[in-house]
Design an enzyme around this catalytic site. Structure first.
Site, PDB file in Angstrom:
ATOM      1  N   ASP A  80      34.363   3.784  16.407  1.00  0.00           N
ATOM      2  CA  ASP A  80      34.283   3.934  14.959  1.00  0.00           C
ATOM      3  C   ASP A  80      33.192   3.002  14.451  1.00  0.00           C
ATOM      4  O   ASP A  80      32.637   2.199  15.198  1.00  0.00           O
ATOM      5  CB  ASP A  80      35.649   3.541  14.346  1.00  0.00           C
ATOM      6  CG  ASP A  80      35.794   3.883  12.865  1.00  0.00           C
ATOM      7  OD1 ASP A  80      34.961   4.634  12.333  1.00  0.00           O
ATOM      8  OD2 ASP A  80      36.758   3.392  12.245  1.00  0.00           O
ATOM      9  N   TYR A  94      35.612   5.022   8.458  1.00  0.00           N
ATOM     10  CA  TYR A  94      36.225   6.342   8.620  1.00  0.00           C
ATOM     11  C   TYR A  94      35.346   7.293   9.428  1.00  0.00           C
ATOM     12  O   TYR A  94      35.157   8.444   9.068  1.00  0.00           O
ATOM     13  CB  TYR A  94      36.586   6.962   7.269  1.00  0.00           C
ATOM     14  CG  TYR A  94      37.363   6.047   6.357  1.00  0.00           C
ATOM     15  CD1 TYR A  94      38.344   5.182   6.859  1.00  0.00           C
ATOM     16  CD2 TYR A  94      37.134   6.036   4.984  1.00  0.00           C
ATOM     17  CE1 TYR A  94      39.063   4.335   6.018  1.00  0.00           C
ATOM     18  CE2 TYR A  94      37.842   5.192   4.142  1.00  0.00           C
ATOM     19  CZ  TYR A  94      38.806   4.340   4.664  1.00  0.00           C
ATOM     20  OH  TYR A  94      39.501   3.498   3.833  1.00  0.00           O
ATOM     21  N   HIS A  95      34.817   6.772  10.555  1.00  0.00           N
ATOM     22  CA  HIS A  95      33.978   7.569  11.438  1.00  0.00           C
ATOM     23  C   HIS A  95      34.525   7.588  12.863  1.00  0.00           C
ATOM     24  O   HIS A  95      33.808   7.278  13.816  1.00  0.00           O
ATOM     25  CB  HIS A  95      32.546   7.016  11.449  1.00  0.00           C
ATOM     26  CG  HIS A  95      31.887   6.986  10.114  1.00  0.00           C
ATOM     27  ND1 HIS A  95      30.803   6.168   9.824  1.00  0.00           N
ATOM     28  CD2 HIS A  95      32.146   7.679   8.970  1.00  0.00           C
ATOM     29  CE1 HIS A  95      30.439   6.361   8.570  1.00  0.00           C
ATOM     30  NE2 HIS A  95      31.235   7.269   8.035  1.00  0.00           N
ATOM     31  N   PRO A  96      35.791   7.972  13.056  1.00  0.00           N
ATOM     32  CA  PRO A  96      36.340   7.985  14.419  1.00  0.00           C
ATOM     33  C   PRO A  96      35.710   9.091  15.256  1.00  0.00           C
ATOM     34  O   PRO A  96      35.443  10.190  14.767  1.00  0.00           O
ATOM     35  CB  PRO A  96      37.835   8.245  14.199  1.00  0.00           C
ATOM     36  CG  PRO A  96      37.891   8.999  12.906  1.00  0.00           C
ATOM     37  CD  PRO A  96      36.775   8.431  12.062  1.00  0.00           C
TER      38      PRO A  96
END
Length: 553
Positions: free
Chosen positions: A295, A469-471
C-alpha cells in the site's frame, strides 16, 4: 439451473477493472457477461457529486468497512482499509485522482516476471481508455470512455504550491501523465460534466445498454465452482438464497486486493497452511495467494493559512447547502471538483532513478475522510513514499465467507521506510519555506515545527500515518514457474483453467501514484488477453532526469 444463469463470462466485482472487462468482453456482441456485485446502486449525490467524496467512503452502505489487524510498527493501531461495496466499486468512493504511474513502474513489473506489461506495452491501453481533455499531444488518449479533466485552480495556494516546487529547484511538468512525471504541476481527476466519472459511468452503463451484459447487485460471491482444475461458475448468495451462475468460457475475479485473495482461498486455492488453519480443504496450492500485500502510507502535512482563501469558509452548513444546490442545478462550482488540483512527484535523494515521493495539495486542513478538520483556515499536502519495501498479507480466518479476512500490511516493517518518510517531512518543510508559499503559510499545524529529530519525526509517523487507500499485490502476476506468483502474464490463475484475476491485486509492485488509472488499464489489457488480441507496443520514450545518479533535483 435456469438459462439466465449461464453466461460466456462471469466477472466478480463491478469496480475499476470489472466494469472495463464487462464492456470490452461484450462490445463485439458475441459474448454474454454476468457481473456480480455485492453492493447496490451508485445513484445519488453522495457518490455522483465529486466534492462529496468523503461521504461514501464513510458509509457502510457503500464501503466494505475493512480494518487492518493491529499494525505492530504503528503502535498497534488498526487502520481503515475502505473498499467500494457499490456499483462501480472503489471508483465510486475514491478521491477521483488520475495517475497512470511512472513508466519505470511497468518496466519493473516486466523485470519481476510480468512479461508484456512493460511501459511500451501498457501505454497503448492507457491511451485507449482515456478521453483526456488536456495534456501532452501524442501521449494521451482522446477518444476513450474515461474522461480525465483538470480543476480550475481558483484558490491561490494551488499555483503557489507549484511555484514553490520550482523555486526549490524541482522540475515543473505540464503533464505528469505524459512524457515527464517528475515535477510539480496540475493534478487530473476523473470528473466529467460535473459528475464523478466512475468506471460504472464510463464503462458499465454503456455495456448494460447492449443487452449482452447482466448486472446482479446484492450478490455475495461465496466461492468459485470448480470441476477438477477448471473453473465453471460462481456460487453466490442473493437475499439469503444460494445460487450458482455458470460460465461457458471463463470466470474473472475483479474483486479488489482484499476480496480477490479471500475468494480464491474460500475456493480452496492458496497456501496450504492458510487454508488448513481456516478449515478449508486444499483444492490447489498456490503459496502466493494473499501474500505480497502492499500500500501507500501518507501523512497529512498541515499548515495554518495567513489569508482567508482556503476552503474553511465553505465547511459550514449554509455554504455546503449552496454548493450542493449549484451542483444539483448546474453541475458546476465547488461541488464539481475533488479539490485535489495541484500535485508533485519528486525524488527523495540522488541515485533514485524516478520519483519516490508524491504530493497531493488540498486548500483545506482536514483528514482525507472529511473528519477532524482544523478549526481555522489552513491547507495541507498528503505526502508519503511511493515504493515501500514493507509487505503484508490477506488471509481468511475460517470457512465463513461473510467474515472479514485478516488484513495486515505490516506497515513500516522495513527500516528503509522510516528513512524515506523522514525525507518526506524535511523536503516538505523546505517547500513551504519558499517565498511563493511563505506568503500563505503561518506555521505548521502538524507535524509541528518543534518536531525536528529523527526520533520525534518517527514518533509522529507512528501515531499519525494513514493509508492512502491503495492496496494491491495480493495475487501477484509473474512467471508460471515463480512459486509465489498467482497469475501468469495473461492474468490466468496458475494451475486452474478458466479462471483469471484482473484487478489491483495482480500488481507485482505498487505503482507511483493512485491506483484507479492502472486498475482501469489492467481491465483493458486483461480483456484483450482473454479475447486473444493485443495492441501494438508504443515506441515513445519517457523522460528520466539525466542527472538522477548525482542530483536529487
Amino acid at each position: 439451473m435456469s438459462a439466465q444463469q449461464i453466461f460466456d463470462f462471469i466477472v466478480v466485482g463491478s469496480g475499476s477493472a470489472g466494469s472495463v472487462l464487462a464492456h470490452r468482453l461484450s462490445e463485439d456482441g458475441k459474448n454474454t457477461v454476468l457481473v456480480l456485485e455485492y453492493g447496490g446502486t451508485d445513484r445519488g449525490p453522495f457518490i455522483q457529486m465529486p466534492s462529496a467524496l468523503s461521504y461514501p467512503m464513510n458509509m457502510r452502505l457503500y464501503n466494505w468497512g475493512f480494518q487492518t489487524e493491529p499494525e505492530p510498527h504503528l503502535g498497534g493501531r488498526r487502520l481503515a482499509t475502505p473498499r467500494g461495496k457499490v456499483v462501480g466499486g472503489s471508483s465510486s468512493i475514491n478521491g477521483m485522482v488520475y495517475v497512470r504511474g511512472h513508466a519505470c513502474d511497468f518496466d519493473t513489473w516486466a523485470e519481476m516476471g510480468a512479461t508484456g506489461w512493460d511501459f511500451a506495452h501498457v501505454l497503448p491501453y492507457f491511451k485507449r481508455l482515456e478521453h483526456a481533455h488536456s495534456g501532452e499531444a501524442g501521449w494521451r488518449g482522446t477518444a476513450g470512455p474515461m474522461h480525465v479533466t483538470r480543476g480550475r485552480r481558483i484558490n491561490p495556494p494551488y499555483d503557489a504550491f507549484i511555484r514553490a516546487g520550482a523555486a526549490a529547484g524541482h522540475a515543473v511538468t505540464e503533464d505528469y501523465n505524459g512524457r515527464q512525471q517528475e515535477g510539480f504541476g496540475h493534478m487530473e481527476m476523473t470528473v466529467h460534466n460535473g459528475f464523478r466519472w466512475s468506471a460504472a459511468n464510463a464503462y458499465l452503463r454503456p455495456a448494460l445498454k447492449t443487452g449482452k451484459v447482466k448486472l446482479v447487485t446484492r450478490a455475495f460471491a461465496r466461492r468459485i465452482v470448480l470441476e477438477g482444475r477448471r473453473a465453471v461458475g460462481v456460487e453466490y448468495d442473493r437475499g439469503g438464497e444460494p445460487l450458482i451462475a455458470q460460465a461457458r468460457r471463463e470466470v474473472i475475479i475483479a474483486a479488489s486486493a482484499i476480496n480477490a485473495p479471500k475468494l480464491l482461498q474460500l475456493s480452496g486455492i492458496g497456501a496450504a497452511s492458510t487454508l488448513l488453519a481456516a478449515g478449508i480443504p486444499v483444492v490447489h496450492e498456490l503459496k502466493g495467494v494473499g501474500e505480497n500485500l502492499q500500500d501507500h502510507l501518507e501523512i497529512y502535512f498541515q499548515i495554518k493559512a495567513r489569508q482567508p482563501v482556503t476552503l474553511h469558509s465553505k465547511l459550514n452548513l449554509v455554504s455546503k447547502g449552496l454548493i450542493g444546490l449549484e451542483w444539483l442545478l448546474f453541475r458546476t462550482g465547488l461541488g464539481a471538483t475533488n479539490h485535489f488540483e495541484s500535485c508533485g512527484f519528486i525524488r527523495s535523494q540522488a541515485g533514485i532513478k524516478y520519483p519516490d515521493i508524491q504530493y497531493h495539495f488540498l486548500p483545506a486542513a482536514m483528514r482525507y475522510d472529511g473528519r477532524a478538520a482544523f478549526k481555522g483556515h489552513g491547507f495541507q499536502v498528503h505526502v508519503g513514499p511511493m515504493r515501500s519495501k514493507s509487505r503484508g498479507h490477506v488471509r481468511v480466518r475460517n470457512s465463513n465467507p461473510h467474515e472479514a479476512p485478516k488484513i495486515l500490511f505490516n506497515y513500516m516493517s522495513h527500516p528503509d521506510d522510516w528513512a524515506e518518510f523522514r525525507r518526506c517531512v524535511r523536503l516538505t518543510r523546505e517547500l513551504f519555506r519558499q517565498p511563493a508559499m511563505a506568503v500563505h503559510a503561518d506555521g505548521e499545524i502538524q507535524p509541528g515545527s518543534h518536531l525536528q529529530s529523527d526520533a520525534e519525526i518517527d514518533s509522529f509517523i507512528r501515531e499519525h500515518a494513514e493509508s492512502a487507500y491503495h492496496p494491491c499485490g495480493s495475487c501477484r502476476m509473474g512467471a508460471k514457474d515463480d512459486p509465489l506468483a498467482v497469475v501468469d502474464p495473461e492474468c490466468r490463475v496458475i494451475g486452474i483453467d478458466g479462471l483469471r484475476v484482473a484487478d489491483s491485486s495482480i500488481m507485482p509492485q505498487v505503482t507511483n501514484g493512485n491506483l484507479n488509472a492502472p486498475s482501469l488499464m489492467i481491465g483493458e489489457k486483461a480483456a484483450d488477453h482473454i479475447l486473444g488480441r493485443s495492441l501494438p507496443p508504443s515506441n515513445l520514450e519517457p523522460w528520466i532526469n539525466p542527472d538522477w545518479r548525482t542530483s536529487q533535483r
